[in-house]
Design a protein around this motif. Structure first.
Motif, PDB file in Angstrom:
ATOM      1  N   TRP A 101       7.016   9.478   1.354  1.00 61.02           N
ATOM      2  CA  TRP A 101       7.704   8.565   0.432  1.00 61.02           C
ATOM      3  C   TRP A 101       9.109   9.094   0.095  1.00 61.02           C
ATOM      4  O   TRP A 101      10.086   8.345   0.068  1.00 61.02           O
ATOM      5  N   ARG A 127      -5.088   5.428   1.135  1.00 59.79           N
ATOM      6  CA  ARG A 127      -3.665   5.764   1.305  1.00 59.79           C
ATOM      7  C   ARG A 127      -2.781   4.588   0.899  1.00 59.79           C
ATOM      8  O   ARG A 127      -1.781   4.747   0.214  1.00 59.79           O
ATOM      9  N   SER A 128      -3.200   3.388   1.334  1.00 57.49           N
ATOM     10  CA  SER A 128      -2.418   2.198   0.996  1.00 57.49           C
ATOM     11  C   SER A 128      -2.389   1.972  -0.504  1.00 57.49           C
ATOM     12  O   SER A 128      -1.359   1.596  -1.068  1.00 57.49           O
ATOM     13  N   ILE A 168      -0.009   4.585  -2.106  1.00 56.99           N
ATOM     14  CA  ILE A 168       1.392   4.239  -1.866  1.00 56.99           C
ATOM     15  C   ILE A 168       1.787   3.019  -2.680  1.00 56.99           C
ATOM     16  O   ILE A 168       2.857   2.954  -3.269  1.00 56.99           O
ATOM     17  N   GLY A 169       0.857   2.028  -2.731  1.00 55.03           N
ATOM     18  CA  GLY A 169       1.144   0.834  -3.522  1.00 55.03           C
ATOM     19  C   GLY A 169       1.290   1.153  -4.994  1.00 55.03           C
ATOM     20  O   GLY A 169       2.185   0.629  -5.673  1.00 55.03           O
ATOM     21  N   SER A 222      -8.598  -5.499  -3.855  1.00 58.78           N
ATOM     22  CA  SER A 222      -8.041  -4.277  -4.434  1.00 58.78           C
ATOM     23  C   SER A 222      -9.081  -3.500  -5.235  1.00 58.78           C
ATOM     24  O   SER A 222      -8.812  -2.403  -5.707  1.00 58.78           O
ATOM     25  N   GLU A 236      -7.713   4.938   5.066  1.00 59.75           N
ATOM     26  CA  GLU A 236      -6.482   4.169   5.182  1.00 59.75           C
ATOM     27  C   GLU A 236      -6.290   3.261   3.970  1.00 59.75           C
ATOM     28  O   GLU A 236      -5.176   3.100   3.459  1.00 59.75           O
ATOM     29  N   ARG A 237      -7.390   2.698   3.481  1.00 62.77           N
ATOM     30  CA  ARG A 237      -7.316   1.861   2.283  1.00 62.77           C
ATOM     31  C   ARG A 237      -6.865   2.691   1.081  1.00 62.77           C
ATOM     32  O   ARG A 237      -6.031   2.261   0.288  1.00 62.77           O
TER      33      ARG A 237
END
Length: 473
Positions: free
Chosen positions: A456, A373-374, A377-378, A267, A370-371
């Motif tokens: 979302w 974005r994840s 969102i997380g 992370s 993509e990381r």
């Protein structure tokens, strides 16, 4: 001789590699570097280094020749790692002022030749004709620390092989044997990763494990360190012929790595203590890795078309070439650098190398996006209420705090963080702020977050049903 001592090895690692090359060329199945210390049990700074192999060994007459600059029976040999006959004497005198070669062939006895630079300065090697003369090989006994090491390493007997002992060590780059060992294990792991299956290398008893700098080989160390894996592109093999008549084979290997590949905690970025054991390899072998006959000789971060920057650590490229192309690749005598000719660069360009590099960069960029974005969102999900259908247990839902401290308007960031309002209302507030970002000129950022948050909101609407107060679509 004084000039040769300054031949320019990057470090002791490259110098010792010259001696390992000779052992591999002699068909050794095992090569050991053993440190000798002033006192038994001492493990700090060594006073002697010995490179021991179990190859075919050398006859007494060859020992004297091997000590000379250019002394080799492999002159212009393109099938192995050695070629010039400079590796042994140049490598040894780059580290110490005396070196001794011990060797024996199968069924023979140990002979040795020694060259001491202090004695050379004193004129000890001048013969009757006032010329310099290397002494002839003589029957010899191995030094105690070497004979003890051989008894441990070869319990069934040392039938043949060569030992190079370097002492009067005045040019060691590491203060302790431990520092030298760690660097040798890592760099030899990369340099010889394709050859360690045939020849095992040990540094003070610790085995060198192969490390593929592209992290593609499953049997190599670090390739399966954690769940992250290298992603290969199809390798390319080409046979090239050059204007000078030289011809040979080139193999191009490619891989791209996830942006978390060098991190312990996935992370966070691979910085400081969060960098894992792969990161030093990513940092040191950053650019195009050049391999000659299976042995890594150089890495370069500049090409005629592009320069590798820090973000390019996660793209991996290897150019492996046969020794028949040495002149075209500008291989130096010490085999630690290449200087690629324009003709070869043109051939590599025609084979698609620049396009492959850009393709790898695009893959890494997409993975990083993509990381991100994840992570967004997380992070957003972690701020939502535990129960989307209910109110925050500590605050009444009928009177949410509003932006600017007034009731009835948009919620503040504190309310969103604490989950005291309906998440769809919170999304309306965030979307309004995105609109302000867009109007202030941050269009790209606004568009990206707008897309993410709208997705979302749609998902939350699906879960909890429509909200009459939400007007944005």
């Amino acid at each position: 001789m004084r000039g040769i001592r300054h031949i320019g090895y990057r470090s002791n690692v490259e110098a010792i590699a010259e001696l390992v090359d000779n052992s591999i060329q002699a068909y050794a199945q095992r090569v050991d570097l053993v440190s000798g210390f002033a006192e038994a049990g001492q493990t700090t700074r060594p006073i002697q280094l010995a490179i021991i192999d179990d190859g075919h060994g050398m006859k007494p007459g060859m020992l004297r020749l091997a000590m000379m600059w250019g002394g080799t029976h492999r002159e212009d040999n393109r099938s192995g790692l050695g070629r010039f006959g400079y590796g042994l004497p140049c490598a040894t005198v780059s580290m110490g002022r005396r070196f001794t070669i011990y060797s024996k062939v199968k069924g023979g006895k140990v002979h040795s030749v020694c060259l001491d630079l202090d004695l050379l300065d004193e004129g000890a090697y001048i013969d009757g004709a006032a010329g310099l003369s290397i002494p002839s090989a003589q029957p010899a006994s191995l030094p105690v620390f070497v004979s003890e090491a051989i008894a441990r390493l070869h319990p069934d007997g040392w039938r043949s092989g060569t030992v190079v002992v370097i002492d009067k060590l005045d040019r060691l780059h590491w203060a302790t044997a431990g520092g030298l060992r760690r660097n040798l294990i890592r760099q030899f792991g990369v340099a010889y990763h394709k050859l360690l299956g045939a020849t095992a290398i040990h540094i003070d008893g610790e085995p060198v494990r192969p490390i593929d700098p592209l992290f593609l080989s499953p049997g190599c160390a670090l390739s399966s360190l954690d769940e992250d894996r290298a992603n290969p592109l199809e390798p390319v093999t080409l046979r090239i012929g050059l204007e000078d008549g030289a011809a040979g084979e080139i193999v191009l290997r490619y891989a791209w790595l996830p942006p978390t590949f060098g991190a312990v905690d996935k992370s966070r970025d691979a910085i400081g203590l969060n960098a894992n054991a792969r990161f030093p390899i990513l940092k040191q072998y950053h650019g195009i890795v050049f391999s000659r006959n299976g042995r890594v000789v150089d890495v370069q971060s500049r090409t005629p078309w592009t320069t590798f920057i820090n973000n390019d650590r996660y793209i991996r490229v290897e150019v492996e070439f046969s020794a028949s192309l040495d002149e075209a690749f500008g291989v130096t005598t010490s085999k630690q650098q290449v200087s690629v000719s324009q003709e070869v660069w043109d051939q590599l360009q025609a084979a698609g190398l620049p396009k492959a590099i850009e393709h790898l960069r695009a893959k890494v960029r997409a993975a990083k996006a993509e990381r991100q974005r994840s992570m967004v969102i997380g992070a957003a999900a972690s701020t939502a209420p535990a129960d989307c259908h209910g109110d925050h247990p500590d605050r009444p839902a009928s009177s949410p705090t509003t932006a600017g401290g007034a009731g009835g308007g948009q919620p503040s960031t504190a309310d969103i963080r604490l989950g005291s309002v309906d998440p769809r209302t919170a999304l309306d507030a965030l979307l309004s702020r995105i609109d302000r970002r867009r109007s202030s000129g941050n269009v790209a950022i606004a568009n990206e977050y707008d897309r993410l948050l709208r997705g979302w909101a749609k998902e939350l609407s699906r879960i909890s049903g429509p909200n009459p107060g939400t007007t944005r679509k």
